[in-house]
Design a protein around this motif. Sequence first.
Motif, short mmCIF file in Angstrom:
data_model
loop_
_atom_site.label_atom_id
_atom_site.label_comp_id
_atom_site.label_asym_id
_atom_site.label_seq_id
_atom_site.Cartn_x
_atom_site.Cartn_y
_atom_site.Cartn_z
N GLU A 43 -57.63 -47.99 41.46
CA GLU A 43 -58.85 -47.28 41.87
C GLU A 43 -59.51 -47.98 43.04
N MET A 44 -59.57 -49.29 43.01
CA MET A 44 -60.19 -50.05 44.09
C MET A 44 -59.39 -49.90 45.39
N ARG A 45 -58.06 -49.92 45.30
CA ARG A 45 -57.23 -49.74 46.50
C ARG A 45 -57.47 -48.37 47.11
N GLU A 46 -57.57 -47.36 46.26
CA GLU A 46 -57.82 -46.00 46.77
C GLU A 46 -59.19 -45.91 47.45
N LEU A 47 -60.20 -46.51 46.84
CA LEU A 47 -61.53 -46.50 47.43
C LEU A 47 -61.55 -47.23 48.77
N LEU A 48 -60.90 -48.37 48.82
CA LEU A 48 -60.91 -49.18 50.04
C LEU A 48 -60.06 -48.58 51.15
N SER A 49 -59.06 -47.78 50.79
CA SER A 49 -58.19 -47.21 51.82
C SER A 49 -58.65 -45.83 52.30
N SER A 50 -59.61 -45.23 51.60
CA SER A 50 -60.08 -43.92 52.03
C SER A 50 -61.08 -44.08 53.18
N GLU A 82 -55.42 -54.66 27.91
CA GLU A 82 -56.19 -55.26 29.00
C GLU A 82 -55.43 -55.20 30.32
N TYR A 83 -54.11 -55.45 30.25
CA TYR A 83 -53.26 -55.39 31.44
C TYR A 83 -53.32 -54.00 32.06
N LEU A 84 -53.14 -52.96 31.25
CA LEU A 84 -53.13 -51.59 31.75
C LEU A 84 -54.49 -51.20 32.34
N GLU A 85 -55.57 -51.68 31.72
CA GLU A 85 -56.91 -51.40 32.26
C GLU A 85 -57.09 -52.08 33.61
#
Length: 77
Positions: free
Chosen positions: A67-74, A57-60
Amino acid sequence: MCISLPAKVVQIEGMIAFVDYGNGIVEPVINNEDDIKEGDYVVVSYGMIVSKISEKEYLEMIKYEKEMRELLSSPPQ
């Protein structure tokens, strides 16, 4: 809205647990769970451990956070 983050417990001193959020920086949080020990994976919200989770669960959760950071920073297209 509540922000909850996955972390790994690296040390415990009484009611204080020191956790790593996956970035190598260790921070203190309140440990109000009875069965938490060093090496456990937990969810932290507002500076307090709210639940124990499995390594899977931690790794997920770490994966989704990246993924969210990448989406928000693009830049918008």
